[in-house]
Design an enzyme around this catalytic site. Structure first.
Site, PDB file in Angstrom:
ATOM      1  N   SER A  11       0.807  -1.212   0.000  1.00 35.37           N
ATOM      2  CA  SER A  11       0.000   0.000   0.000  1.00 35.37           C
ATOM      3  C   SER A  11       0.842   1.264   0.000  1.00 35.37           C
ATOM      4  O   SER A  11       1.964   1.291   0.498  1.00 35.37           O
ATOM      5  CB  SER A  11      -0.916   0.010   1.233  1.00 35.37           C
ATOM      6  OG  SER A  11      -0.133  -0.027   2.418  1.00 35.37           O
ATOM      7  N   ASP A 255       7.537  -2.057   9.258  1.00 30.93           N
ATOM      8  CA  ASP A 255       8.008  -1.813   7.887  1.00 30.93           C
ATOM      9  C   ASP A 255       9.508  -1.529   7.879  1.00 30.93           C
ATOM     10  O   ASP A 255      10.227  -1.979   6.978  1.00 30.93           O
ATOM     11  CB  ASP A 255       7.244  -0.640   7.274  1.00 30.93           C
ATOM     12  CG  ASP A 255       5.759  -0.915   7.131  1.00 30.93           C
ATOM     13  OD1 ASP A 255       5.385  -2.081   6.926  1.00 30.93           O
ATOM     14  OD2 ASP A 255       4.967   0.035   7.234  1.00 30.93           O
TER      15      ASP A 255
END
Length: 313
Positions: A11, A255
């Site tokens: 995303s 992340d």
């Protein structure tokens, strides 16, 4: 020269973070939740660049890696695209959907750090229209949370192209059937989950942790301030955390960790060093507000690594 490109599938989102100075509990009445109609005054608001692929690519670029994002953005993409280009991160394989908006998360936090969030997937829902093959050859890829149809297609495409990949299901795991999750595991080279996600993955698939690990080159499990574990070749490698002065914001720490994994794998650092580098990046990130606001050179990261572990990567 060896190809070190990492394809970052996931995303790309804008986080709009608003602060309510009171407590939600003072406004939300427990016996009236069936007919809620409330408004919160939010004197402060900030906008952050986010999304899993954007965050992973940002951290990998700090290390001197070669990220190539495979994601989708909408008609309001210009500021984010400009930012990525200024950072030297390729935007060639970002698909633009003119009839959609960027994925966006609207976060309202109160004085007790409770949150009320609304997430609009927007252009992310069209991830399956973005062809992996167009991104060119790569050393490795990661499938991070994205439109679920896109995650399925990217796994098929990467498998057919013989590009090794990390499967990072994250918050999208409930979107998949047990059979689909097992298929992801079978096609992936590596799987990474946090402590909650690995329990959910085992519950959904019926596979034990050793059974999942046996189908992969490595299974990586992060456990917050308890460190992380790497299961590979029938053994478990324990990775310690790196101490931080103040944990300001956990958003994007996972992340950052995954960027460390990608860098270590493409540079053949070995699992001990790869895991420690991933852990360090998570620690660097948590000491900053926002997912992409920490600014360090590769040399500065190497210095912090040496300070934490006694050698340079």
């Amino acid at each position: 020269m060896k190809n070190k490109t990492s394809l970052i599938c996931g995303s790309l989102a804008i986080d709009i973070i608003m602060q309510y100075e009171g407590r939600f509990g003072d406004t939300l009445l427990a016996d009236q939740l069936h007919k809620v109609n409330v408004s919160f005054l939010v004197p402060t608001m900030r906008t952050e660049f986010g999304g899993c692929s954007g965050n992973i690519a940002y951290n990998l670029k700090l290390l001197g890696g070669e990220p190539r994002i495979v994601g989708v953005m909408g008609q309001d993409c210009a500021p984010y695209l400009e930012r990525l280009q200024q950072l030297g991160i390729s935007t060639e394989n970002i698909l633009i959907k003119k009839d959609a908006y960027n994925a966006q998360c609207f976060v309202t936090a109160d004085s007790d750090n409770n949150q009320i969030n609304a997430f609009h997937p927007g252009a992310m829902s069209f991830a399956h229209e973005n062809e992996i093959a167009k991104a060119g050859p790569a050393a490795i890829a990661i499938i991070s949370p994205d439109g679920h149809l896109g995650m399925l297609k990217h796994a098929d495409d990467l498998s057919q192209l013989n590009i090794p990949f990390i499967f990072d299901p994250g918050q999208q795991m409930p979107m998949f059937t047990p059979e689909q999750l097992i298929d992801f595991i079978n096609k992936a080279t590596y799987v990474t989950c946090n402590d909650y996600e690995i329990e959910l993955l085992m519950d959904r698939t019926g596979l034990t942790l050793p059974e999942i690990a046996s189908r992969l080159q490595a299974l990586i499990v992060t456990r917050g301030d308890k460190g992380s574990e790497i299961y590979t070749d029938g053994k478990r490698i324990d990775i310690p955390t790196v101490a931080v002065t103040e944990a300001l914001d956990p958003t994007g720490c996972g992340d950052a960790y995954r960027a460390g994994l990608l860098y270590g794998l493409t540079n053949e650092l070995g699992w001990e060093t790869t895991g420690r580098l991933a852990s360090l990046l998570g620690a660097i990130k948590i000491a900053h507000k926002g997912a992409q606001n920490h600014v360090l050179s590769k040399e500065q990261i190497a210095d912090r690594f040496e300070a934490a572990f006694g050698y340079r990567f």
